[in-house]
Structures are given as structure tokens and as C-alpha cells.
Design an enzyme around this catalytic site. Structure first.
Site, mmCIF file in Angstrom:
data_model
loop_
_atom_site.group_PDB
_atom_site.id
_atom_site.type_symbol
_atom_site.label_atom_id
_atom_site.label_comp_id
_atom_site.label_asym_id
_atom_site.label_seq_id
_atom_site.Cartn_x
_atom_site.Cartn_y
_atom_site.Cartn_z
ATOM 1 N N ASP A 235 53.394 -23.411 -29.595
ATOM 2 C CA ASP A 235 51.935 -23.416 -29.647
ATOM 3 C C ASP A 235 51.408 -24.230 -30.837
ATOM 4 O O ASP A 235 50.199 -24.309 -31.056
ATOM 5 C CB ASP A 235 51.398 -21.977 -29.675
ATOM 6 C CG ASP A 235 50.055 -21.842 -28.967
ATOM 7 O OD1 ASP A 235 49.732 -22.718 -28.131
ATOM 8 O OD2 ASP A 235 49.330 -20.884 -29.261
ATOM 9 N N ASP B 233 52.332 -17.807 -31.049
ATOM 10 C CA ASP B 233 51.178 -17.140 -30.457
ATOM 11 C C ASP B 233 51.641 -15.884 -29.722
ATOM 12 O O ASP B 233 52.033 -15.933 -28.561
ATOM 13 C CB ASP B 233 50.456 -18.097 -29.494
ATOM 14 C CG ASP B 233 49.180 -17.485 -28.926
ATOM 15 O OD1 ASP B 233 48.792 -16.386 -29.387
ATOM 16 O OD2 ASP B 233 48.565 -18.109 -28.032
ATOM 17 N N ARG C 148 41.010 -22.064 -30.061
ATOM 18 C CA ARG C 148 39.656 -22.617 -30.169
ATOM 19 C C ARG C 148 38.972 -22.154 -31.456
ATOM 20 O O ARG C 148 38.081 -22.832 -31.954
ATOM 21 C CB ARG C 148 38.846 -22.249 -28.909
ATOM 22 C CG ARG C 148 38.579 -20.776 -28.753
ATOM 23 C CD ARG C 148 38.144 -20.410 -27.327
ATOM 24 N NE ARG C 148 39.277 -20.485 -26.392
ATOM 25 C CZ ARG C 148 39.170 -20.269 -25.087
ATOM 26 N NH1 ARG C 148 37.998 -19.988 -24.548
ATOM 27 N NH2 ARG C 148 40.241 -20.351 -24.304
ATOM 28 N N ASP D 209 43.790 -13.564 -27.927
ATOM 29 C CA ASP D 209 44.729 -14.589 -27.453
ATOM 30 C C ASP D 209 44.043 -15.946 -27.275
ATOM 31 O O ASP D 209 44.709 -16.949 -27.052
ATOM 32 C CB ASP D 209 45.369 -14.122 -26.139
ATOM 33 C CG ASP D 209 46.640 -14.872 -25.811
ATOM 34 O OD1 ASP D 209 47.125 -15.620 -26.692
ATOM 35 O OD2 ASP D 209 47.145 -14.704 -24.684
ATOM 36 N N LYS E 227 50.535 -10.762 -25.592
ATOM 37 C CA LYS E 227 51.018 -11.399 -24.364
ATOM 38 C C LYS E 227 52.180 -10.590 -23.797
ATOM 39 O O LYS E 227 52.940 -9.994 -24.561
ATOM 40 C CB LYS E 227 51.537 -12.814 -24.672
ATOM 41 C CG LYS E 227 50.482 -13.850 -24.968
ATOM 42 C CD LYS E 227 51.143 -15.201 -25.277
ATOM 43 C CE LYS E 227 50.137 -16.276 -25.633
ATOM 44 N NZ LYS E 227 49.262 -16.679 -24.523
HETATM 45 N N1 BES Z 1 48.524 -20.869 -26.369
HETATM 46 C C1 BES Z 1 47.822 -20.291 -25.287
HETATM 47 C C2 BES Z 1 47.664 -21.218 -24.099
HETATM 48 C C3 BES Z 1 48.898 -21.572 -23.347
HETATM 49 C C4 BES Z 1 49.615 -20.617 -22.665
HETATM 50 C C5 BES Z 1 49.269 -22.893 -23.269
HETATM 51 C C6 BES Z 1 50.703 -20.972 -21.924
HETATM 52 C C7 BES Z 1 50.366 -23.256 -22.548
HETATM 53 C C8 BES Z 1 51.098 -22.280 -21.883
HETATM 54 C C9 BES Z 1 46.408 -19.884 -25.706
HETATM 55 O O1 BES Z 1 46.259 -19.502 -27.025
HETATM 56 C C10 BES Z 1 46.002 -18.748 -24.830
HETATM 57 O O2 BES Z 1 46.668 -17.754 -24.865
HETATM 58 N N2 BES Z 1 44.958 -18.954 -24.036
HETATM 59 C C11 BES Z 1 44.478 -17.972 -23.131
HETATM 60 C C12 BES Z 1 42.970 -17.945 -23.249
HETATM 61 C C13 BES Z 1 42.329 -16.766 -22.586
HETATM 62 C C14 BES Z 1 42.718 -15.470 -23.287
HETATM 63 C C15 BES Z 1 40.828 -16.949 -22.608
HETATM 64 C C16 BES Z 1 44.890 -18.389 -21.722
HETATM 65 O O3 BES Z 1 44.900 -19.602 -21.433
HETATM 66 O O4 BES Z 1 45.226 -17.520 -20.947
HETATM 67 ZN ZN ZN Z 2 47.648 -20.341 -28.387
HETATM 68 ZN ZN ZN Z 3 46.650 -17.437 -27.367
#
Ligand code: BES
Ligand code: ZN
Ligand code: ZN
Length: 466
Positions: free
Chosen positions: A256, A238, A319, A315, A245
Site C-alpha cells: 500500500d 494497511d 485519501r 480503511d 480488513k
Molecule cells: N489500500 C486500500 C485500497 C486497495 C485495496 C487497493 C486492495 C488495492 C487493492 C484502501 O486504503 C482501501 O482500503 N480502500 C477502501 C475504501 C473504502 C473503505 C471506502 C476500498 O477500496 O475498499
Molecule cells: Zn490503503
Molecule cells: Zn485502507
């Protein structure tokens, strides 16, 4: 290659073979036990500064060179936890051991899991020999070994870097599991996703051809109900996509696909233990990459369900791929759907690395799951599907937005987003898990780990077990 022991070889029937004794004491029994020990043992304990707390242990001299024994402290000798022998399994020299009194019970799991290692990429693979624990009651060991094997699978898959754990490698791992159990196996790959699974396609299309997105499906078991579906987020890496990121946030993103690893491990357990269900396991596997054809912020995707989704943030990709996979799962009218995903940073802010957040649309299911998790030392914590927070991911131009603007309640809004793709008739549990241990604990080395897997399996075996 990893030179992992088979868990079933680490706890074996006691046929009176030579073994080092492990004395298990607790704060209550310590004084009495100590008083019964010869002077040389008391001296050794004093020299090693042994105190009857935590995972403390000490080596005790015997009468001959070879008959040394071990003492370890536990919280309650009468109710051994999964982890109370795990430290010993890590630190003792290779050889054979037996408990001074009693049986390992659940502690057999920690004994097995403590001997996990990930040395696939190390040049010096001199394997540390096995530490074998003897048991007079081997009957239950098969079930424990299956749980340990499933945990090893999650750890190996998550620890493996993306170059060797891309969508194709997840497919290969899934196929191997399906073949082993004579299950039906199918994959929808690349451009073939465009019409039926538009969100999986959109997230995965920027990746190199070799890492093309895919939906992997395994079907197994009886024809008739109960039908269950197990779904896992397989984002092999990811990067965040165009909403890239920062380096610190990207560093661990090989993990991920942890949800996919949990889903495959749980499916493997269901099939290995032969639960009387019809199982449908679905893994959307993609790389959230960046290139000229990457999906963009502001794009509006049509989902398999028919709902249109505005991309607020590339990011928030998990979902999206899960939305299409959950829709597909619902088409087979399962009575229960379980999904696993490393879905949000917000779940980690709320609960830290140790506790998977769970969401459920049924209170009885949530309670049974929580009870199962506590019983097998795999705790989980329920968060609410708080319906008013739908307003946090409204879209001006589409049916919904994949990310909230405010950042409030990030784990809950992600759960609510998924709920939109789950049929109302199905009972549903969503695990937002970390799949990673930032610091080692006994039996749980730093790195990839299964968190929530044994809770889910125990819940399933109690619900459907014969
Ligand atoms: N894979 C990440 C979530 C994640 C990050 C899990 C760090 C464990 C550790 C996910 O795809 C993501 O980036 N989520 C974002 C969502 C936001 C952009 C709405 C998040 O959680 O910041
Ligand atoms: Zn992710
Ligand atoms: Zn993500």
C-alpha cells in the site's frame, strides 16, 4: 541482499564481439525465413514445435557447437514492442546476443526488465548471470536504462515486506535519492505533524514509535517555473485500522506504499534526466495500524486545508494523508500536480490489475498522458471526476466524509475527495494504480511493479523536455 544487474550493463555497444544471433520473425516473414534455413534448423524447429505466434522461441543449432542461435516470434517485426524480447531475456542462458537484423529500440526495455529478480530473502542467492544484448545504436540506451532502474526501484520497494519497508525505510530511500541529485530534503515527523498535517498524524499515530508517521519532501531544480509536484501514498501497511480488513484483504497490504514508490521513482527519473522544472516531491508515509490511540470511525478530523472530515471508515486512509500532502503541494503554486496511490479496490474491480485508473482536471493533459502511455506500452485508462457524485460522500456533521455509504463509484468518489485538496489553478492527474502483478507476464514477474510510471515520465518529458 538482492543481486540485481545494473540495467545499463544488459544492453551494450556492438563492437563485433562474439554473440548468439536472435532471429526475429513475424507471421508474415516466417515462411520466407524458414525456406532460407538449412535442414538442421528446420528439423530443430519442427522438433520444438515452433509456431510463429506470441512469445514463442526456439534454439537453433549452428555449424559448430558454440554458434547456436535463437528465433523468436513477434507481432510485427517492423515495430518491436517493449515486451517482445523480454521472454528471451528471462529464459536464455547467460551470455551475449545480437539481433539477426535491425535494432532492439524499445524492446531493450523488456530485455532489461525481464532480468529483474527479488532474492533478498532467499538463502540460495546464486545469481543467474547476465544476458547481454548488443546494439549498434547505443545512443538511446541511457534513457531506457534510467526507466528500467526506476522500475526496479518500484519493484524492490513494493516487494519488501513492511518490517523492512516502514515509514523510516521510505524516508531512507527518499533521502538517498535526494542526496544523489543534490536535492533539498526535509521530513516532518511524529508529533510535529499534529498541527500542520492533522490527517497524516491521525492515520499514522497508532503505529509503533519506530514507525511514526511522517511527511517526506524533496525539492530540486531551477528556482523559476515551471513548478511541478509529485505526490505518493505511502501507507506502509494497511490493516484497515479499527475498520479492520479481513485476512484475505490484508494479505497484500505491504504494497500500500506503492504510490510512494512510484512518486520517488518518477522524481528520480525527472532528476536523472535533468528535466528543466522545479520539482517538489511529497510522500506522506504512515502505517495504518490498530492500538488504543488509533483514529476511530465517527471521529472528525480537521485537515491542513481547513475542511473538516468525518471518518466514515478508517480503511479509507489513503485519501486522508494525500489530502494534507496535496494541500502542502498546492502552497508552492505548481502548474502541475501528479499523484500516485493504491487508493481503491473499486479501481481494480473496474479495470483489473493491468490498467491504472487516471483522473485529470484538464482534458488536454489527460489526452497527452494517454497517448504517452500507449506509445511506451504502459497503458492507462481515464475515469471521470463526475461532479454529481459529491453527494455520495456528504457528511451530516462535517464538511465531507472520507467514505461513501453506498459503495457506488468508489474510485471516482476517492478521486473527487482528493480534488477538494487540489488548488483549482493547478493541472492535476491522479493515478489509482495496483502496483502489483498477480500473474507473471514477459518482462513483468509476479509481485510489485510500476504501472503508470513510464506513461507519466514520457508525458512529463514531452511536456517539459528540451
Ligand atoms: N489500500 C486500500 C485500497 C486497495 C485495496 C487497493 C486492495 C488495492 C487493492 C484502501 O486504503 C482501501 O482500503 N480502500 C477502501 C475504501 C473504502 C473503505 C471506502 C476500498 O477500496 O475498499
Ligand atoms: Zn490503503
Ligand atoms: Zn485502507
Amino acid at each position: 541482499m538482492t543481486s540485481l544487474p545494473d540495467p545499463a550493463d544488459l544492453v551494450r555497444p556492438d563492437n563485433g564481439q562474439a554473440a548468439h544471433l536472435i532471429h526475429v520473425i513475424d507471421a508474415k516473414s516466417h515462411e520466407t525465413w524458414l525456406a532460407g534455413q538449412p535442414g538442421r534448423v528446420r528439423a530443430a524447429l519442427a522438433a520444438q514445435g515452433f509456431k510463429p505466434t506470441g512469445y514463442a522461441y526456439a534454439i537453433l543449432p549452428g555449424e559448430d557447437d558454440e554458434d547456436w542461435s535463437v528465433v523468436t516470434a513477434v507481432a510485427d517485426r517492423a515495430a518491436l514492442s517493449s515486451w517482445c524480447l523480454a521472454k528471451l531475456a528471462e529464459v536464455l542462458p547467460e551470455g551475449t546476443y545480437r539481433l539477426g537484423e535491425g535494432e532492439p529500440g524499445r524492446a531493450a526495455l523488456g530485455w532489461m526488465l525481464g532480468q529483474y529478480r527479488f532474492d533478498r530473502y532467499k538463502s540460495d542467492t546464486k545469481a543467474k548471470g547476465a544476458r547481454v544484448l548488443l546494439t549498434a545504436r547505443p545512443a538511446g540506451i541511457d534513457a531506457v536504462a534510467s526507466e528500467a532502474r526506476a522500475t526496479f526501484l518500484v519493484r524492490d520497494m513494493v516487494n519488501t515486506p513492511t518490517a523492512d519497508m516502514g515509514p523510516g525505510d521510505i524516508e531512507a530511500a527518499a533521502e538517498q535519492i535526494a542526496k544523489r541529485h543534490g536535492a533539498a530534503f526535509s521530513v516532518t515527523r511524529g508529533d510535529a505533524l499534529e498541527t500542520g498535517y492533522p490527517m497524516i498524524h491521525a492515520v499514522g499515530r497508532a503505529a509503533d514509535r519506530a514507525n511514526a508517521p511522517r511527511l517526506i519532501e524533496i525539492v530540486w531544480g531551477r528556482e523559476d517555473p515551471p513548478r511541478i509536484a509529485i505526490v505518493g501514498k505511502g501507507v506502509c501497511f494497511d490493516s484497515g485500522g479499527l475498520d479492520i480488513k479481513p485476512a484475505s484483504g490484508m494479505r497484500l497490504m505491504k504494497k500500500d506504499m506503492g504510490g510512494a514508490a512510484h512518486a520517488l521513482a518518477l522524481a528520480d527519473l525527472v532528476m536523472t534526466r535533468n528535466l528543466p522544472v522545479r520539482l517538489h516531491c511529497l510522500v506522506p508515509a504512515v502505517e495504518n495500524a490498530i492500538s488504543g490511540n488509533a483514529f476511530r470511525p465517527g471521529d472528525i478530523l480537521k485537515s491542513r486545508k481547513g475542511l473538516s472530515v468525518e471518518i466514515g471508515n478508517t480503511d479509507a486512509e489513503g485519501r486522508l494523508i494525500l489530502g494534507d500532502a496535496l494541500t502542502r503541494a498546492g502552497e508552492e503554486t505548481p502548474e502541475l500536480i501528479i499523484d500516485f496511490a493504491t487508493l481503491t479496490g473499486a479501481a481494480r474491480v473496474a479495470l483489473g490489475p493491468d490498467l491504472p485508473a487516471t483522473f485529470a482536471n484538464d482534458d488536454a493533459v489527460a489526452q497527452a498522458l494517454e497517448k504517452a502511455g500507449t506509445a511506451v506500452d504502459d497503458p492507462i485508462w481515464r475515469l471521470p471526476l463526475w461532479q454529481p457524485y459529491h453527494e455520495l460522500f456528504k457528511s451530516d456533521v462535517a464538511d465531507l466524509n472520507n467514505s461513501g455509504e453506498s459503495g457506488f463509484a468508489g474510485a471516482i468518489t476517492a478521486g473527487l475527495f482528493l480534488e477538494k485538496f487540489v488548488p483549482a489553478e493547478a493541472k492535476w492527474v491522479h493515478f489509482d494504480t495496483f502496483a502489483w502483478r498477480p500473474t507473471a507476464r514477459p518482462g513483468r514477474p509476479k509481485g510489485g511493479d510500476a504501472l503508470g510510471l513510464r506513461a507519466a515520465y514520457t508525458f512529463l518529458s514531452e511536456r517539459y523536455g528540451v
